[in-house]
Design a protein around this motif. Structure first.
Motif, mmCIF file in Angstrom:
data_model
loop_
_atom_site.group_PDB
_atom_site.id
_atom_site.type_symbol
_atom_site.label_atom_id
_atom_site.label_comp_id
_atom_site.label_asym_id
_atom_site.label_seq_id
_atom_site.Cartn_x
_atom_site.Cartn_y
_atom_site.Cartn_z
ATOM 1 N N GLU A 43 45.601 -26.855 -0.310
ATOM 2 C CA GLU A 43 46.591 -27.909 -0.130
ATOM 3 C C GLU A 43 46.004 -29.113 0.609
ATOM 4 N N HIS A 44 44.996 -28.860 1.463
ATOM 5 C CA HIS A 44 44.391 -29.932 2.263
ATOM 6 C C HIS A 44 42.878 -29.961 2.015
ATOM 7 N N PRO A 45 42.438 -30.453 0.872
ATOM 8 C CA PRO A 45 41.003 -30.457 0.558
ATOM 9 C C PRO A 45 40.179 -31.348 1.480
ATOM 10 N N GLU A 46 40.856 -32.186 2.277
ATOM 11 C CA GLU A 46 40.143 -33.076 3.183
ATOM 12 C C GLU A 46 39.736 -32.391 4.486
ATOM 13 N N ILE A 47 40.098 -31.116 4.665
ATOM 14 C CA ILE A 47 39.688 -30.379 5.864
ATOM 15 C C ILE A 47 38.164 -30.360 5.934
ATOM 16 N N GLY A 48 37.622 -30.765 7.082
ATOM 17 C CA GLY A 48 36.171 -30.841 7.227
ATOM 18 C C GLY A 48 35.554 -29.645 7.900
ATOM 19 N N VAL A 64 37.204 -14.444 4.247
ATOM 20 C CA VAL A 64 37.676 -15.823 4.117
ATOM 21 C C VAL A 64 36.481 -16.765 4.011
ATOM 22 N N CYS A 65 35.468 -16.533 4.844
ATOM 23 C CA CYS A 65 34.267 -17.359 4.813
ATOM 24 C C CYS A 65 33.566 -17.250 3.456
ATOM 25 N N ARG A 66 33.450 -16.037 2.937
ATOM 26 C CA ARG A 66 32.816 -15.852 1.626
ATOM 27 C C ARG A 66 33.553 -16.631 0.545
ATOM 28 N N ARG A 67 34.867 -16.583 0.581
ATOM 29 C CA ARG A 67 35.657 -17.270 -0.444
ATOM 30 C C ARG A 67 35.541 -18.789 -0.299
ATOM 31 N N ILE A 68 35.458 -19.260 0.931
ATOM 32 C CA ILE A 68 35.244 -20.693 1.136
ATOM 33 C C ILE A 68 33.904 -21.104 0.554
ATOM 34 N N ARG A 69 32.867 -20.336 0.861
ATOM 35 C CA ARG A 69 31.527 -20.696 0.412
ATOM 36 C C ARG A 69 31.354 -20.556 -1.105
ATOM 37 N N ALA A 70 32.189 -19.757 -1.737
ATOM 38 C CA ALA A 70 32.099 -19.614 -3.188
ATOM 39 C C ALA A 70 32.427 -20.921 -3.894
ATOM 40 N N THR A 71 33.213 -21.772 -3.243
ATOM 41 C CA THR A 71 33.641 -23.019 -3.883
ATOM 42 C C THR A 71 33.293 -24.263 -3.075
ATOM 43 N N HIS A 145 22.238 -34.961 -0.801
ATOM 44 C CA HIS A 145 22.079 -33.680 -0.096
ATOM 45 C C HIS A 145 21.899 -32.515 -1.061
ATOM 46 N N THR A 146 20.967 -32.658 -1.995
ATOM 47 C CA THR A 146 20.734 -31.589 -2.963
ATOM 48 C C THR A 146 19.302 -31.095 -2.887
ATOM 49 N N LEU A 147 19.133 -29.833 -3.253
ATOM 50 C CA LEU A 147 17.808 -29.230 -3.329
ATOM 51 C C LEU A 147 17.683 -28.528 -4.669
ATOM 52 N N GLU A 148 16.572 -28.777 -5.345
ATOM 53 C CA GLU A 148 16.293 -28.100 -6.609
ATOM 54 C C GLU A 148 14.992 -27.326 -6.501
ATOM 55 N N LYS A 149 14.965 -26.184 -7.159
ATOM 56 C CA LYS A 149 13.747 -25.391 -7.262
ATOM 57 C C LYS A 149 13.442 -25.204 -8.737
ATOM 58 N N ASN A 150 12.312 -25.719 -9.175
ATOM 59 C CA ASN A 150 11.942 -25.678 -10.591
ATOM 60 C C ASN A 150 13.049 -26.243 -11.479
ATOM 61 N N GLY A 151 13.708 -27.305 -10.986
ATOM 62 C CA GLY A 151 14.731 -27.986 -11.771
ATOM 63 C C GLY A 151 16.119 -27.392 -11.677
ATOM 64 N N SER A 152 16.267 -26.275 -10.986
ATOM 65 C CA SER A 152 17.587 -25.637 -10.855
ATOM 66 C C SER A 152 18.146 -25.906 -9.460
ATOM 67 N N ARG A 153 19.420 -26.305 -9.407
ATOM 68 C CA ARG A 153 20.067 -26.633 -8.149
ATOM 69 C C ARG A 153 20.293 -25.375 -7.303
ATOM 70 N N ILE A 154 19.963 -25.479 -6.022
ATOM 71 C CA ILE A 154 20.216 -24.406 -5.057
ATOM 72 C C ILE A 154 21.348 -24.866 -4.150
ATOM 73 N N LYS A 155 22.387 -24.080 -4.069
ATOM 74 C CA LYS A 155 23.536 -24.445 -3.252
ATOM 75 C C LYS A 155 23.265 -24.124 -1.788
ATOM 76 N N LEU A 156 23.333 -25.160 -0.946
ATOM 77 C CA LEU A 156 23.067 -24.999 0.470
ATOM 78 C C LEU A 156 24.260 -25.438 1.296
ATOM 79 N N THR A 157 24.467 -24.781 2.431
ATOM 80 C CA THR A 157 25.431 -25.288 3.400
ATOM 81 C C THR A 157 24.786 -26.476 4.115
ATOM 82 N N GLN A 158 25.575 -27.204 4.893
ATOM 83 C CA GLN A 158 25.033 -28.358 5.604
ATOM 84 C C GLN A 158 23.941 -27.951 6.590
#
Length: 229
Positions: A43-48, A64-71, A145-158
């Protein structure tokens, strides 16, 4: 106004946190269960930044943390842990949390940790000039703020992104744990060095071909780590 989610099922603790965060100038969204927190985040996607207690009536804070990080890899996540439960801290970090605060905690400590996360998220700084680091199979883009390895994007936290950027700015140079802590979490951070080790462990899972035989993030025994890409 910066928006923060506080997930805590004990009303007296939650109310205490809410009052102090509002005094510090934050817009606060409350939740008493894991599902309520997930609904509030939709409901509040602006939560930082999300502050997550571990013991909850429906699901634990780790889930909850796992589900947050999934998206959402960008949101800052702070776990509230019991002082005597060391594994809670490690588990929280391994599931994607950026930081942890042990109970009981002071409002000033929690506010400082939240402030640091918002600074890292870039909420107070203009967009940086684009810089690209290409080392070995990795390409890091500082504009988006992106990182790629061999052309594939790796999802990183801040936090993970900040560590990789620090490494790529100092290729081949051994970096002390204390220096990594100060550069990524801030010189005033009062947590212990274990948070560096756990985040390195998490990064190796994402970056290495074999996390048990690291090539790109080498351990410098008794000192810290070295980037070898």
């Amino acid at each position: 106004m910066k928006k923060v989610l506080i997930l805590e099922d004990e009303l007296n603790i939650r109310s205490f946190v809410v009052i102090n965060l509002k005094r510090a100038g934050y817009d606060v969204v409350e939740a008493g269960t894991g599902q309520e927190a997930l609904d509030q985040l939709q409901e509040h996607p602006e939560i930082g930044v999300a502050i997550l207690d571990i013991m909850l009536p429906d699901m634990d804070g780790f889930e909850v943390c796992r589900r947050i990080r999934a998206t959402n890899k960008q949101m800052g996540v702070i776990m509230l842990t019991a002082r005597t439960q060391e594994m809670d801290k490690i588990t929280g970090l391994m599931t994607g949390a950026d930081d942890y605060v042990t109970k009981p905690f002071s409002p000033a400590e929690l506010t400082a940790r939240i402030d640091a996360l918002f600074r890292r998220l870039g909420a107070e700084t203009p967009a940086p000039i684009m810089e690209v680091f290409a080392q070995g199979p990795f390409v890091l883009n500082t504009r988006n703020h992106t990182l790629e390895k061999n052309g594939s994007r790796i999802k990183l936290t801040q936090v993970e992104y900040a560590i990789v950027k620090l490494f790529m700015q100092h290729p081949g140079k051994p970096l002390a744990r204390e220096d990594i802590l100060a550069a990524v979490w801030g010189s005033e951070y009062e947590g212990d060095l274990k948070i560096v080790d756990v985040n390195i462990r998490r990064l190796r899972v994402k970056l290495e071909d074999d996390a048990n035989k690291p090539v790109y993030i080498a351990t410098v025994w008794g000192f810290g780590y070295k980037w070898g890409a």
